[in-house]
Scaffold this motif. Sequence first.
Motif, PDB file in Angstrom:
ATOM      1  N   PRO A   1      88.287  62.843  90.959  1.00 27.20           N
ATOM      2  CA  PRO A   1      88.016  63.598  92.192  1.00 27.20           C
ATOM      3  C   PRO A   1      87.187  62.780  93.174  1.00 27.20           C
ATOM      4  CG  PRO A   1      86.539  64.333  90.462  1.00 27.20           C
ATOM      5  CD  PRO A   1      87.457  63.326  89.830  1.00 27.20           C
ATOM      6  N   VAL A   2      87.820  61.786  93.787  1.00 22.53           N
ATOM      7  CA  VAL A   2      87.122  60.887  94.706  1.00 22.53           C
ATOM      8  C   VAL A   2      87.919  60.744  95.992  1.00 22.53           C
ATOM      9  CG1 VAL A   2      85.903  59.594  92.917  1.00 22.53           C
ATOM     10  CG2 VAL A   2      88.205  58.893  93.584  1.00 22.53           C
ATOM     11  N   GLN A   3      87.190  60.463  97.077  1.00 23.07           N
ATOM     12  CA  GLN A   3      87.826  60.234  98.368  1.00 23.07           C
ATOM     13  C   GLN A   3      88.196  58.777  98.565  1.00 23.07           C
ATOM     14  OE1 GLN A   3      85.576  63.731 100.971  1.00 23.07           O
ATOM     15  NE2 GLN A   3      85.377  61.625 101.541  1.00 23.07           N
ATOM     16  N   SER A   4      87.421  57.879  97.978  1.00 21.83           N
ATOM     17  CA  SER A   4      87.708  56.457  98.132  1.00 21.83           C
ATOM     18  C   SER A   4      87.220  55.705  96.903  1.00 21.83           C
ATOM     19  CB  SER A   4      87.045  55.892  99.396  1.00 21.83           C
ATOM     20  OG  SER A   4      85.634  55.946  99.284  1.00 21.83           O
ATOM     21  N   VAL A   5      87.869  54.567  96.647  1.00 20.06           N
ATOM     22  CA  VAL A   5      87.516  53.707  95.513  1.00 20.06           C
ATOM     23  C   VAL A   5      87.563  52.261  95.985  1.00 20.06           C
ATOM     24  CG1 VAL A   5      88.107  52.948  93.179  1.00 20.06           C
ATOM     25  CG2 VAL A   5      88.514  55.320  93.846  1.00 20.06           C
ATOM     26  N   THR A   6      86.537  51.498  95.636  1.00 25.70           N
ATOM     27  CA  THR A   6      86.523  50.060  95.898  1.00 25.70           C
ATOM     28  C   THR A   6      86.170  49.344  94.604  1.00 25.70           C
ATOM     29  OG1 THR A   6      85.793  50.412  98.180  1.00 25.70           O
ATOM     30  CG2 THR A   6      85.553  48.195  97.284  1.00 25.70           C
ATOM     31  N   VAL A   7      87.027  48.413  94.187  1.00 25.42           N
ATOM     32  CA  VAL A   7      86.828  47.678  92.939  1.00 25.42           C
ATOM     33  C   VAL A   7      86.606  46.206  93.266  1.00 25.42           C
ATOM     34  CG1 VAL A   7      87.863  46.976  90.747  1.00 25.42           C
ATOM     35  CG2 VAL A   7      88.235  49.294  91.619  1.00 25.42           C
ATOM     36  N   GLN A   8      85.546  45.637  92.696  1.00 23.93           N
ATOM     37  CA  GLN A   8      85.242  44.221  92.905  1.00 23.93           C
ATOM     38  C   GLN A   8      84.963  43.556  91.562  1.00 23.93           C
ATOM     39  OE1 GLN A   8      81.960  44.141  95.715  1.00 23.93           O
ATOM     40  NE2 GLN A   8      83.361  43.925  97.435  1.00 23.93           N
TER      41      GLN A   8
ATOM     42  N   LEU B   1      82.501  54.459  94.214  1.00 23.99           N
ATOM     43  CA  LEU B   1      83.223  55.714  94.367  1.00 23.99           C
ATOM     44  C   LEU B   1      82.584  56.575  95.442  1.00 23.99           C
ATOM     45  CD1 LEU B   1      83.600  56.709  90.590  1.00 23.99           C
ATOM     46  CD2 LEU B   1      85.218  55.409  91.978  1.00 23.99           C
ATOM     47  N   GLN B   2      83.415  57.310  96.155  1.00 22.82           N
ATOM     48  CA  GLN B   2      82.930  58.351  97.061  1.00 22.82           C
ATOM     49  C   GLN B   2      83.524  59.670  96.587  1.00 22.82           C
ATOM     50  OE1 GLN B   2      83.799  57.789 101.212  1.00 22.82           O
ATOM     51  NE2 GLN B   2      82.801  59.681 101.841  1.00 22.82           N
ATOM     52  N   ASP B   3      82.653  60.559  96.152  1.00 15.91           N
ATOM     53  CA  ASP B   3      83.100  61.795  95.517  1.00 15.91           C
ATOM     54  C   ASP B   3      83.866  62.705  96.472  1.00 15.91           C
ATOM     55  OD1 ASP B   3      81.987  61.150  93.077  1.00 15.91           O
ATOM     56  OD2 ASP B   3      80.063  62.090  93.538  1.00 15.91           O
ATOM     57  N   ARG B   4      84.836  63.417  95.904  1.00 15.93           N
ATOM     58  CA  ARG B   4      85.481  64.544  96.575  1.00 15.93           C
ATOM     59  C   ARG B   4      84.961  65.808  95.919  1.00 15.93           C
ATOM     60  NH1 ARG B   4      91.755  64.082  96.103  1.00 15.93           N
ATOM     61  NH2 ARG B   4      91.645  65.984  97.331  1.00 15.93           N
ATOM     62  N   ARG B   5      84.461  66.711  96.723  1.00 11.91           N
ATOM     63  CA  ARG B   5      83.893  67.938  96.180  1.00 11.91           C
ATOM     64  C   ARG B   5      84.810  69.112  96.512  1.00 11.91           C
ATOM     65  NH1 ARG B   5      78.911  66.944  94.332  1.00 11.91           N
ATOM     66  NH2 ARG B   5      77.850  65.072  95.065  1.00 11.91           N
ATOM     67  N   PRO B   6      85.252  69.844  95.506  1.00  9.97           N
ATOM     68  CA  PRO B   6      86.119  70.999  95.781  1.00  9.97           C
ATOM     69  C   PRO B   6      85.356  72.093  96.515  1.00  9.97           C
ATOM     70  CG  PRO B   6      85.496  70.931  93.464  1.00  9.97           C
ATOM     71  CD  PRO B   6      84.997  69.658  94.068  1.00  9.97           C
ATOM     72  N   ILE B   7      85.971  72.617  97.560  1.00 14.04           N
ATOM     73  CA  ILE B   7      85.344  73.661  98.367  1.00 14.04           C
ATOM     74  C   ILE B   7      85.931  75.032  98.046  1.00 14.04           C
ATOM     75  CG2 ILE B   7      84.922  74.472 100.722  1.00 14.04           C
ATOM     76  CD1 ILE B   7      83.365  71.995  99.979  1.00 14.04           C
ATOM     77  N   ALA B   8      87.235  75.078  97.783  1.00 12.64           N
ATOM     78  CA  ALA B   8      87.884  76.374  97.563  1.00 12.64           C
ATOM     79  C   ALA B   8      89.001  76.239  96.542  1.00 12.64           C
ATOM     80  CB  ALA B   8      88.437  76.913  98.881  1.00 12.64           C
ATOM     81  N   ALA B   9      89.215  77.316  95.792  1.00  9.60           N
ATOM     82  CA  ALA B   9      90.383  77.385  94.917  1.00  9.60           C
ATOM     83  C   ALA B   9      91.626  77.525  95.788  1.00  9.60           C
ATOM     84  CB  ALA B   9      90.258  78.569  93.967  1.00  9.60           C
TER      85      ALA B   9
END
Length: 283
Positions: A114-121, A133-141
Amino acid sequence: MPRSQTQSIQRRASKSSGPLPPSVERRRRLRRERRRDQLIQAWRILVFTGSSTALAWILLSAGWTLRSIDQLQVVGSDRLGPDNVAKAGRLRFPLPLLSLKPSTLERRLMAELPVQSVTVQRRLLPPGLEVELQDRRPIAAATRSGAGGMEQGMVDREGHWMPLTVARQGEAPASAVRVQGWIPSRRSTIAKLLEQRDQLGSPLEVIHVAPDGDLSLRTASLGLVKLGSNGALLDQQLNTVVQLTRSLPAQLRGQSDTSIDLSDPSKPELQLPAKAAKKASES
Protein backbone atom coordinates in the motif's frame (compact mmCIF):
# COMPACT_ATOMS: atom_id res chain seq x y z
CA MET A 1 97.72 20.75 -49.26
CA PRO A 2 98.34 24.39 -48.52
CA ARG A 3 98.87 25.25 -44.91
CA SER A 4 95.95 27.74 -44.86
CA GLN A 5 93.43 25.09 -45.95
CA THR A 6 94.69 22.65 -43.32
CA GLN A 7 94.22 25.21 -40.58
CA SER A 8 90.67 26.00 -41.80
CA ILE A 9 89.65 22.30 -41.69
CA GLN A 10 91.08 21.92 -38.20
CA ARG A 11 89.11 24.93 -36.99
CA ARG A 12 85.82 23.50 -38.39
CA ALA A 13 86.50 20.10 -36.79
CA SER A 14 87.20 21.70 -33.45
CA LYS A 15 83.91 23.61 -33.69
CA SER A 16 81.85 20.45 -34.52
CA SER A 17 83.27 18.50 -31.58
CA GLY A 18 82.60 21.33 -29.13
CA PRO A 19 79.45 21.96 -27.01
CA LEU A 20 76.09 22.22 -28.81
CA PRO A 21 74.17 25.45 -28.93
CA PRO A 22 71.84 25.94 -25.90
CA SER A 23 68.65 25.75 -28.00
CA VAL A 24 69.60 22.35 -29.46
CA GLU A 25 70.55 20.98 -26.07
CA ARG A 26 67.27 22.22 -24.59
CA ARG A 27 65.19 20.49 -27.32
CA ARG A 28 67.02 17.22 -26.69
CA ARG A 29 66.40 17.47 -22.97
CA LEU A 30 62.69 18.18 -23.50
CA ARG A 31 62.37 15.14 -25.79
CA ARG A 32 63.98 12.93 -23.17
CA GLU A 33 61.65 14.30 -20.47
CA ARG A 34 58.58 13.73 -22.65
CA ARG A 35 59.57 10.13 -23.31
CA ARG A 36 60.08 9.59 -19.59
CA ASP A 37 56.70 11.19 -18.75
CA GLN A 38 54.95 9.06 -21.36
CA LEU A 39 56.50 5.93 -19.93
CA ILE A 40 55.45 6.90 -16.40
CA GLN A 41 51.92 7.67 -17.58
CA ALA A 42 51.68 4.33 -19.36
CA TRP A 43 52.73 2.53 -16.18
CA ARG A 44 50.17 4.48 -14.16
CA ILE A 45 47.39 3.52 -16.56
CA LEU A 46 48.48 -0.09 -16.48
CA VAL A 47 48.59 -0.18 -12.67
CA PHE A 48 45.23 1.62 -12.34
CA THR A 49 43.54 -0.69 -14.85
CA GLY A 50 44.90 -3.76 -13.15
CA SER A 51 43.88 -2.54 -9.69
CA SER A 52 40.38 -1.61 -10.88
CA THR A 53 39.91 -4.95 -12.56
CA ALA A 54 41.05 -6.80 -9.46
CA LEU A 55 38.81 -4.72 -7.20
CA ALA A 56 35.82 -5.22 -9.47
CA TRP A 57 36.43 -8.95 -9.54
CA ILE A 58 36.61 -9.09 -5.74
CA LEU A 59 33.42 -7.06 -5.34
CA LEU A 60 31.48 -9.02 -7.90
CA SER A 61 32.63 -12.42 -6.75
CA ALA A 62 32.39 -11.91 -3.01
CA GLY A 63 31.61 -8.44 -1.74
CA TRP A 64 28.67 -7.02 -3.73
CA THR A 65 26.07 -9.39 -2.35
CA LEU A 66 23.13 -9.05 0.01
CA ARG A 67 23.76 -11.82 2.50
CA SER A 68 20.88 -11.09 4.87
CA ILE A 69 17.86 -8.89 5.39
CA ASP A 70 20.01 -6.70 7.66
CA GLN A 71 21.49 -5.14 4.51
CA LEU A 72 18.03 -4.03 3.36
CA GLN A 73 17.17 -0.50 4.51
CA VAL A 74 13.62 0.84 4.24
CA VAL A 75 12.98 4.57 4.69
CA GLY A 76 9.95 6.84 4.38
CA SER A 77 7.33 4.46 5.77
CA ASP A 78 6.20 4.22 9.37
CA ARG A 79 4.26 1.01 8.75
CA LEU A 80 6.36 -1.11 6.41
CA GLY A 81 9.81 -2.49 7.11
CA PRO A 82 12.44 -4.79 5.60
CA ASP A 83 10.37 -7.92 6.26
CA ASN A 84 7.41 -6.51 4.29
CA VAL A 85 9.64 -5.43 1.41
CA ALA A 86 11.52 -8.73 1.26
CA LYS A 87 8.27 -10.70 1.23
CA ALA A 88 6.49 -8.49 -1.32
CA GLY A 89 9.60 -8.30 -3.51
CA ARG A 90 10.23 -12.05 -3.26
CA LEU A 91 13.85 -11.45 -2.29
CA ARG A 92 15.98 -14.49 -1.45
CA PHE A 93 19.30 -14.20 0.37
CA PRO A 94 22.16 -14.29 -0.45
CA LEU A 95 21.30 -12.07 -3.40
CA PRO A 96 23.92 -10.72 -5.87
CA LEU A 97 23.17 -7.05 -6.32
CA LEU A 98 23.98 -7.17 -10.02
CA SER A 99 21.15 -9.64 -10.56
CA LEU A 100 18.64 -7.26 -8.98
CA LYS A 101 16.95 -4.77 -11.31
CA PRO A 102 15.67 -1.75 -9.34
CA SER A 103 12.91 -0.96 -11.86
CA THR A 104 11.53 -4.50 -11.68
CA LEU A 105 11.55 -4.47 -7.88
CA GLU A 106 9.85 -1.05 -7.84
CA ARG A 107 6.99 -2.29 -10.03
CA ARG A 108 6.58 -5.39 -7.90
CA LEU A 109 6.45 -3.42 -4.65
CA MET A 110 3.98 -0.92 -6.13
CA ALA A 111 1.67 -3.81 -7.00
CA GLU A 112 1.99 -5.61 -3.67
CA LEU A 113 2.29 -2.89 -1.02
CA PRO A 114 0.00 0.00 0.00
CA VAL A 115 2.38 2.69 -1.25
CA GLN A 116 2.13 5.68 -3.57
CA SER A 117 5.73 5.57 -4.74
CA VAL A 118 8.80 3.35 -4.52
CA THR A 119 12.45 4.18 -5.16
CA VAL A 120 15.08 1.43 -5.08
CA GLN A 121 18.82 2.14 -4.99
CA ARG A 122 21.71 -0.31 -4.88
CA ARG A 123 24.63 0.62 -2.65
CA LEU A 124 28.16 -0.55 -3.44
CA LEU A 125 30.11 0.24 -0.29
CA PRO A 126 29.08 -1.15 2.05
CA PRO A 127 26.91 -3.54 0.01
CA GLY A 128 23.25 -2.83 0.61
CA LEU A 129 19.86 -2.01 -0.83
CA GLU A 130 17.90 1.12 0.06
CA VAL A 131 14.15 1.22 -0.56
CA GLU A 132 12.27 4.49 -0.12
CA LEU A 133 8.50 4.18 0.28
CA GLN A 134 5.68 6.69 0.39
CA ASP A 135 2.68 5.18 2.12
CA ARG A 136 -0.83 5.04 0.69
CA ARG A 137 -3.41 5.33 3.41
CA PRO A 138 -6.91 3.95 2.82
CA ILE A 139 -9.59 6.57 3.38
CA ALA A 140 -12.79 4.69 2.56
CA ALA A 141 -14.07 1.20 1.91
CA ALA A 142 -15.09 0.72 -1.70
CA THR A 143 -16.65 -1.63 -4.23
CA ARG A 144 -16.36 -1.86 -7.98
CA SER A 145 -17.67 -4.09 -10.73
CA GLY A 146 -15.11 -6.64 -11.87
CA ALA A 147 -14.95 -9.61 -14.20
CA GLY A 148 -16.01 -11.92 -11.38
CA GLY A 149 -18.75 -9.66 -10.05
CA MET A 150 -18.64 -7.04 -7.33
CA GLU A 151 -15.14 -6.57 -5.93
CA GLN A 152 -14.34 -5.29 -2.45
CA GLY A 153 -11.50 -2.85 -1.90
CA MET A 154 -10.57 0.58 -0.57
CA VAL A 155 -9.60 3.98 -1.94
CA ASP A 156 -6.85 6.32 -0.79
CA ARG A 157 -7.01 10.09 -0.39
CA GLU A 158 -6.33 10.59 -4.11
CA GLY A 159 -9.21 8.31 -5.06
CA HIS A 160 -7.01 5.46 -6.29
CA TRP A 161 -8.36 1.93 -5.98
CA MET A 162 -6.63 -0.34 -3.46
CA PRO A 163 -7.32 -4.09 -3.65
CA LEU A 164 -7.96 -5.72 -0.29
CA THR A 165 -4.84 -7.84 -0.73
CA VAL A 166 -2.88 -4.59 -0.66
CA ALA A 167 -5.01 -2.52 1.70
CA ARG A 168 -5.11 -5.15 4.44
CA GLN A 169 -1.39 -4.73 4.96
CA GLY A 170 -2.07 -1.23 6.24
CA GLU A 171 -4.48 0.22 8.75
CA ALA A 172 -8.27 0.39 8.53
CA PRO A 173 -9.86 3.18 6.47
CA ALA A 174 -9.58 6.62 8.01
CA SER A 175 -13.31 7.29 7.57
CA ALA A 176 -16.63 5.46 7.65
CA VAL A 177 -17.50 6.63 4.12
CA ARG A 178 -18.29 3.92 1.57
CA VAL A 179 -17.64 4.30 -2.14
CA GLN A 180 -20.00 2.20 -4.24
CA GLY A 181 -19.32 1.52 -7.91
CA TRP A 182 -15.81 3.01 -8.16
CA ILE A 183 -14.68 3.67 -11.75
CA PRO A 184 -11.38 5.21 -12.92
CA SER A 185 -13.00 8.16 -14.71
CA ARG A 186 -14.47 9.37 -11.41
CA ARG A 187 -11.28 9.04 -9.36
CA SER A 188 -10.56 12.77 -9.04
CA THR A 189 -14.18 13.57 -8.13
CA ILE A 190 -14.19 10.86 -5.47
CA ALA A 191 -10.93 12.26 -4.08
CA LYS A 192 -12.44 15.74 -3.81
CA LEU A 193 -15.56 14.45 -2.07
CA LEU A 194 -13.45 12.52 0.42
CA GLU A 195 -11.34 15.59 1.05
CA GLN A 196 -14.45 17.65 1.87
CA ARG A 197 -16.37 14.91 3.69
CA ASP A 198 -16.26 16.83 6.99
CA GLN A 199 -17.28 20.16 5.48
CA LEU A 200 -20.79 19.32 4.27
CA GLY A 201 -22.63 20.22 7.46
CA SER A 202 -23.55 16.56 7.99
CA PRO A 203 -21.48 13.36 7.93
CA LEU A 204 -20.95 11.91 4.47
CA GLU A 205 -21.96 8.25 4.47
CA VAL A 206 -21.93 6.99 0.88
CA ILE A 207 -20.54 8.05 -2.50
CA HIS A 208 -22.38 6.17 -5.24
CA VAL A 209 -21.14 6.06 -8.82
CA ALA A 210 -23.49 4.68 -11.47
CA PRO A 211 -22.05 2.70 -14.40
CA ASP A 212 -22.64 5.71 -16.67
CA GLY A 213 -20.70 7.98 -14.29
CA ASP A 214 -23.64 9.71 -12.61
CA LEU A 215 -22.75 10.59 -9.04
CA SER A 216 -24.88 10.53 -5.89
CA LEU A 217 -24.20 11.15 -2.22
CA ARG A 218 -25.87 10.09 0.96
CA THR A 219 -25.42 12.23 4.04
CA ALA A 220 -26.75 11.61 7.53
CA SER A 221 -28.95 14.70 7.39
CA LEU A 222 -30.19 14.96 3.80
CA GLY A 223 -30.28 11.34 2.71
CA LEU A 224 -29.81 10.72 -1.01
CA VAL A 225 -28.46 13.65 -3.03
CA LYS A 226 -28.15 13.25 -6.81
CA LEU A 227 -25.32 15.21 -8.39
CA GLY A 228 -25.38 13.94 -11.97
CA SER A 229 -22.35 13.74 -14.25
CA ASN A 230 -21.23 17.36 -14.71
CA GLY A 231 -18.04 17.58 -12.67
CA ALA A 232 -17.71 21.30 -13.39
CA LEU A 233 -20.68 21.93 -11.07
CA LEU A 234 -19.27 20.00 -8.11
CA ASP A 235 -18.15 22.99 -6.03
CA GLN A 236 -21.51 24.69 -6.47
CA GLN A 237 -23.34 21.47 -5.68
CA LEU A 238 -21.39 20.96 -2.45
CA ASN A 239 -22.13 24.53 -1.39
CA THR A 240 -25.81 23.83 -1.99
CA VAL A 241 -25.59 20.67 0.12
CA VAL A 242 -24.25 22.75 3.00
CA GLN A 243 -27.04 25.32 2.61
CA LEU A 244 -29.78 22.67 2.44
CA THR A 245 -28.41 20.92 5.51
CA ARG A 246 -28.89 24.15 7.42
CA SER A 247 -32.22 25.25 5.97
CA LEU A 248 -34.26 22.20 4.94
CA PRO A 249 -37.11 21.41 7.36
CA ALA A 250 -36.41 18.46 9.63
CA GLN A 251 -39.42 16.47 8.34
CA LEU A 252 -37.95 16.51 4.83
CA ARG A 253 -34.46 15.45 5.77
CA GLY A 254 -32.96 12.01 5.55
CA GLN A 255 -36.11 10.19 4.45
CA SER A 256 -35.32 6.80 2.95
CA ASP A 257 -37.88 7.29 0.17
CA THR A 258 -36.98 10.86 -0.78
CA SER A 259 -34.05 12.36 -2.63
CA ILE A 260 -32.70 15.74 -3.63
CA ASP A 261 -31.74 16.38 -7.24
CA LEU A 262 -28.83 18.82 -7.52
CA SER A 263 -27.93 18.13 -11.14
CA ASP A 264 -28.79 21.83 -11.53
CA PRO A 265 -27.57 23.29 -8.22
CA SER A 266 -29.28 26.61 -8.91
CA LYS A 267 -32.65 24.78 -8.86
CA PRO A 268 -32.60 22.08 -6.17
CA GLU A 269 -35.46 19.64 -6.57
CA LEU A 270 -36.90 17.57 -3.74
CA GLN A 271 -38.07 14.27 -5.17
CA LEU A 272 -40.83 12.62 -3.16
CA PRO A 273 -42.19 9.09 -3.59
CA ALA A 274 -45.29 8.80 -5.75
CA LYS A 275 -47.79 8.61 -2.86
CA ALA A 276 -46.27 11.53 -1.01
CA ALA A 277 -46.10 13.60 -4.17
CA LYS A 278 -49.78 12.90 -4.93
CA LYS A 279 -50.80 13.79 -1.39
CA ALA A 280 -48.79 16.99 -1.53
CA SER A 281 -50.41 17.99 -4.83
CA GLU A 282 -53.93 17.32 -3.46
CA SER A 283 -53.29 19.44 -0.43
